[in-house]
Design a protein around this motif. Structure first.
Motif, PDB file in Angstrom:
ATOM      1  N   ASP A 656       0.830  -1.205   0.000  1.00  0.00           N
ATOM      2  CA  ASP A 656       0.000   0.000   0.000  1.00  0.00           C
ATOM      3  C   ASP A 656       0.868   1.260   0.000  1.00  0.00           C
ATOM      4  OD1 ASP A 656      -2.674   1.298   0.330  1.00  0.00           O
ATOM      5  OD2 ASP A 656      -1.767   1.971   2.204  1.00  0.00           O
ATOM      6  N   LEU A 657       1.942   1.239   0.800  1.00  0.00           N
ATOM      7  CA  LEU A 657       2.853   2.383   0.901  1.00  0.00           C
ATOM      8  C   LEU A 657       3.516   2.678  -0.448  1.00  0.00           C
ATOM      9  CD1 LEU A 657       4.633   4.201   3.076  1.00  0.00           C
ATOM     10  CD2 LEU A 657       6.314   2.445   2.595  1.00  0.00           C
ATOM     11  N   LEU A 658       4.091   1.626  -1.053  1.00  0.00           N
ATOM     12  CA  LEU A 658       4.787   1.817  -2.331  1.00  0.00           C
ATOM     13  C   LEU A 658       3.808   2.222  -3.430  1.00  0.00           C
ATOM     14  CD1 LEU A 658       7.204  -1.250  -2.125  1.00  0.00           C
ATOM     15  CD2 LEU A 658       7.832   1.159  -1.891  1.00  0.00           C
ATOM     16  N   GLY A 659       2.593   1.660  -3.369  1.00  0.00           N
ATOM     17  CA  GLY A 659       1.586   2.015  -4.373  1.00  0.00           C
ATOM     18  C   GLY A 659       1.165   3.463  -4.267  1.00  0.00           C
ATOM     19  N   GLY A 688      -5.719  -0.263  -7.219  1.00  0.00           N
ATOM     20  CA  GLY A 688      -6.171   1.113  -6.992  1.00  0.00           C
ATOM     21  C   GLY A 688      -5.047   2.109  -7.195  1.00  0.00           C
ATOM     22  N   ALA A 689      -3.820   1.722  -6.781  1.00  0.00           N
ATOM     23  CA  ALA A 689      -2.659   2.597  -6.995  1.00  0.00           C
ATOM     24  C   ALA A 689      -2.373   2.755  -8.488  1.00  0.00           C
ATOM     25  CB  ALA A 689      -1.451   2.025  -6.269  1.00  0.00           C
ATOM     26  N   CYS A 690      -2.543   1.653  -9.245  1.00  0.00           N
ATOM     27  CA  CYS A 690      -2.346   1.726 -10.703  1.00  0.00           C
ATOM     28  C   CYS A 690      -3.349   2.699 -11.334  1.00  0.00           C
ATOM     29  CB  CYS A 690      -2.503   0.339 -11.326  1.00  0.00           C
ATOM     30  SG  CYS A 690      -1.189  -0.818 -10.875  1.00  0.00           S
ATOM     31  N   ARG A 691      -4.593   2.703 -10.838  1.00  0.00           N
ATOM     32  CA  ARG A 691      -5.603   3.626 -11.372  1.00  0.00           C
ATOM     33  C   ARG A 691      -5.242   5.072 -11.059  1.00  0.00           C
ATOM     34  NH1 ARG A 691      -9.906   6.433  -9.584  1.00  0.00           N
ATOM     35  NH2 ARG A 691      -9.630   5.667  -7.466  1.00  0.00           N
ATOM     36  N   ALA A 714     -16.845  -7.699  -6.408  1.00  0.00           N
ATOM     37  CA  ALA A 714     -17.238  -6.680  -7.387  1.00  0.00           C
ATOM     38  C   ALA A 714     -16.299  -5.486  -7.384  1.00  0.00           C
ATOM     39  CB  ALA A 714     -18.667  -6.218  -7.085  1.00  0.00           C
ATOM     40  N   GLY A 715     -15.706  -5.171  -6.229  1.00  0.00           N
ATOM     41  CA  GLY A 715     -14.824  -4.012  -6.125  1.00  0.00           C
ATOM     42  C   GLY A 715     -13.651  -4.086  -7.070  1.00  0.00           C
ATOM     43  N   ALA A 716     -13.063  -5.293  -7.254  1.00  0.00           N
ATOM     44  CA  ALA A 716     -11.914  -5.453  -8.142  1.00  0.00           C
ATOM     45  C   ALA A 716     -12.298  -5.122  -9.581  1.00  0.00           C
ATOM     46  CB  ALA A 716     -11.375  -6.878  -8.048  1.00  0.00           C
ATOM     47  N   ASN A 722     -12.354   1.266 -13.943  1.00  0.00           N
ATOM     48  CA  ASN A 722     -11.990   2.679 -13.795  1.00  0.00           C
ATOM     49  C   ASN A 722     -10.587   2.960 -14.338  1.00  0.00           C
ATOM     50  OD1 ASN A 722     -14.428   3.339 -12.645  1.00  0.00           O
ATOM     51  ND2 ASN A 722     -13.704   3.100 -10.536  1.00  0.00           N
ATOM     52  N   VAL A 723      -9.701   1.942 -14.256  1.00  0.00           N
ATOM     53  CA  VAL A 723      -8.367   2.083 -14.856  1.00  0.00           C
ATOM     54  C   VAL A 723      -8.502   2.307 -16.353  1.00  0.00           C
ATOM     55  CG1 VAL A 723      -6.206   0.880 -15.370  1.00  0.00           C
ATOM     56  CG2 VAL A 723      -7.184   0.748 -13.074  1.00  0.00           C
TER      57      VAL A 723
END
Length: 754
Positions: A656-659, A688-691, A714-716, A722-723
């Protein structure tokens, strides 16, 4: 002397045999005794009944009651001495039925009358035969006018005490015109054994003022046993003073009883001092003090004392091993536990099923479940504790599938589960059907009435959100027991109302109640309720509890009042690891990573060792504050400086930090190098970080991993679509949405506490 007599040419007569044969019995010289028997037969001395009686007694001492009975039955005329010898033989070898049978045959014989020795010999066996036999022998003693004699009276007192009829024992004791030391000791130990501790002390005081006898070591041991059961340190100190004054404290049995009494009275420091002052110690002394350390949670001190005992050359026994093994946890103690196991095999103790069960628990506590399984399968005669030991080990090591298989195997081998078995199974049920099966079995066996199992079942139904069944179980429980209410609080739709109901029922809260209440208020998200609970905590005297202060710190931080959380944290007198972790985690939630690191530095300066939970909070705080370099430094120090191995949660924080920092390639490499399969939540965080950073290529790769995983929701799909939206790739977006609909997934609407 006997051998010298033979070498000088003297032939032994009946008197010689009668003198020497009992010595063979006392020394265990079985072969010599048999040769003397042969010599007596050869010399024709067996016609004397006193010699036959001596041989019967000797064979009874050797455990050969069949030979003794054969000799007895061959007697044409049986004297009282022969009858008494046979009765004593069966009493000595623990065969009460045969003992009473010989006594009954003696009563119907025409040519013999029971004497004092007859009753003293038969009365101890009546304890195992019940009141009917005991009262019949007592009646015969009255008829023969022996019941008021001191030796028979003492035997009657001991017999009735062991049968639990202390009133009859007291009647016999008071009716005795003459009493000796054994009589007083019998009534004192009988009163203590039957839980009449005050009466036992009164009898001891009466004995001290009586001219019949003075207290000895046996009297003191009985009285100290009462002190231990009453957990009264002042009475123990008084008896200790009496021992010193009368020079009885030098006796090892008295010193051991004093050790046990001080331990039971939570005066371990006095026990240690007494132990160090003992001139002579035996194995019981060491075992008592080791168990005292374990009882008072002095695990390190217990292990140190065990090592000291070992270096002193004292060989431990089964009691020592069973007492010390629960202290061993983790890899550091595993080697010592294995050495105890090895010594037990060498000395033959390993065949003891109680020790084997303790070893299974030790291996499971040290995370060596494979060794526990191997030992379990080697036990020739398993009892229910053996099954429960391995079952508990599986549950504590999160091996729920193995626990379920073991439970099925237990049932297939016709081993009946008990309360502990069901207590282990209820928290690991995966479905309501499994939980209801456990519940049904508990009802059928009556175990559901046990408070521990009842509350465990309530928590199980709460886990499946069957609050109606949880409430139904609560209604069958003891509503005066705070533990039952504590189990209801997290299951109630409104824990505050349940707590109010509990207060109206005049049930006093404990620490667990308050913790459940704080947790419920935090989950509800109502800061005003937390203020009310805080006021109640102040008024009820729970304020000084560190665990409650920790819970309040966490609650205020999560509900937005970081200043109040900090004030409570600073007011904690004795901060533990959880205190520091809660404060750091709270600062992290509020995005103040620098302050969280400052708290961590304070924690280290005060000598508190951080654990894995501490680093989860720290890394999470750094992640929310964007402190990448600081997080990497903490991550490395966690492994190198504090020897804390990263778990799944630590890896998730680093991903999460690196993202968040845009170092997507580093985060992806970390995920690929994990020693386990990445969780869907970890992949969703990276996706999410990629988006956010517009990395479509890496987002596609992560999205493919997610869709292929079992836990994808569904969230994935929404994040991946969205990406594509961010990159204006509408075709791929439509394809992802179509795939989501094809799997029947629907996005759950979000909500906010604000």
């Amino acid at each position: 002397m006997f051998e010298q007599m033979l070498t000088m040419g003297f032939r032994p007569n009946v008197s010689t045999f009668v003198t020497v044969i009992p010595i063979c019995a006392r020394c265990g010289a079985k072969h010599i005794g048999r040769s003397l028997h042969g010599s007596a037969v050869k010399s024709g001395a067996l016609s004397d009944q006193s010699l036959v009686s001596a041989l019967i007694t000797m064979y009874a001492a050797f455990g050969d009651t069949h030979v003794a009975r054969a000799m007895f039955d061959e007697l044409v005329v049986k004297s009282a001495v022969a009858w008494n010898a046979m009765i004593s033989a069966y009493a000595r070898t623990g065969d009460p039925d045969e003992c009473f049978g010989v006594f009954r045959s003696m009563m119907v014989a025409d040519d013999v009358t029971p004497n004092l020795v007859t009753f003293v010999s038969v009365l101890p066996s009546c304890c195992a035969l019940g009141f009917r036999c005991a009262e019949s022998v007592h009646a015969r003693a009255i008829k023969c006018r022996f019941s008021r004699r001191v030796h028979v009276g003492t035997a009657l007192v001991a017999m009735y005490s062991k049968l639990g009829d202390i009133e009859a024992a007291l009647r016999v004791f008071r009716a005795m015109p003459e009493k000796n030391l054994l009589s007083w000791n019998s009534i004192i130990s009988g009163l203590v054994r039957n839980g009449l501790w005050d009466a036992g002390f009164a009898a001891f005081h009466e004995m001290r003022t009586s001219p019949d006898a003075r207290p000895d070591s046996v009297s003191i041991v009985s009285v100290l046993s009462a002190c231990a059961r009453m957990e009264d340190p002042h009475l123990t100190a008084s008896v200790h003073a009496f021992c010193v004054k009368n020079r009885l404290d030098a006796c090892v049995s008295v010193s051991n009883a004093l050790l046990e009494s001080y331990v039971e009275c939570d005066r371990l420091s006095i026990s240690i001092q007494l132990f160090d002052q003992m001139v002579a110690r035996d194995l019981i002394s060491w075992n008592t003090l080791i168990s005292g350390h374990v009882k008072n949670s002095g695990v390190d001190a217990a292990i140190a004392l065990f090592k000291r005992m070992f270096h002193a050359g004292i060989k431990f026994d089964v009691v020592t091993a069973i007492g010390i093994l629960p202290c061993f946890h983790g890899d550091k103690e595993l080697a010592l536990g294995m050495s105890i196991h090895g010594y037990s095999i060498k000395t033959g103790y390993a065949s003891d099923v109680s020790l084997a069960n303790a070893l299974i628990s030790m291996y499971c506590s040290c995370s060596s479940v494979e060794d526990a399984e191997l030992l379990f399968h080697c036990i020739p005669s398993k009892n229910v504790i053996s099954w429960n030991s391995l079952l508990t080990g599986y549950r504590n090591n999160n091996l729920y599938n193995e626990a379920a298989k073991l439970f099925d195997c237990m049932l297939s081998e016709n081993q009946k589960p008990n309360f502990v078995t069901l207590l282990n199974m209820s928290p690991i049920c995966k479905t309501q059907l499994q939980g209801k099966s456990i519940h049904a079995y508990a009802i059928r066996t009556g175990a559901v009435s046990e408070t521990g199992l009842l509350t465990s079942l309530m928590r199980m139904y709460n886990r499946f959100e069957r609050f109606d069944l949880c409430r139904a179980l609560f209604n069958t429980g003891d509503k005066t027991n705070v533990i039952v209410w504590n189990a209801l609080l997290p299951a109630h739709s409104n824990a505050v109302l349940a707590f109010d109901e509990m207060r109206r029922a005049d049930v006093k809260s404990d620490v667990v109640t308050v913790l459940e209440l704080v947790s419920a208020c935090t989950e509800i998200g109502n800061l005003d309720l937390v203020h009310c609970v805080t006021s109640y905590i102040h008024r009820s005297g729970f304020w000084r509890s560190t665990c409650i202060a920790n819970a309040l710190t966490d609650a205020y931080a999560k509900l937005g009042s970081i200043s109040m959380a900090r004030a409570i944290f600073e007011d904690i007198e004795t901060k533990d690891t959880f205190s520091w972790s809660a404060m750091m985690n709270g600062l992290g939630i509020h995005g103040d990573g620098i302050a969280a690191i400052d708290v961590f530095e304070r924690m280290k300066s005060e000598g508190v060792e951080p654990d894995e939970v501490t680093f989860i909070g720290l890394l999470s705080a750094c992640s929310h504050s964007g402190l990448v370099e600081e997080a990497l430094m903490l991550y490395n120090s966690m492994i190198e400086e504090f020897d804390v191995m990263p778990r799944r949660e630590h890896f998730a924080c680093m991903v999460d930090l690196l993202g968040r920092a845009g170092r997507l390639n580093d985060a992806c490499e970390l995920v690929k190098g994990l020693p386990f399969r990445p969780s869907p939540s970890m992949l969703e965080s990276l996706l999410g970080a990629c988006r956010c950073h517009g990395n479509v290529e890496l987002g596609e790769e992560i999205g493919r991993w997610l869709v292929e995983s079992d836990g994808c929701d569904a969230g994935a799909y929404v994040v991946l679509s969205n990406v594509y939206v961010g990159a204006a790739r509408w075709g791929e977006c439509s394809r992802v949405r179509f795939g989501m609909d094809g799997r029947g997934l629907r996005k759950v609407a979000g909500c906010s506490f604000v």
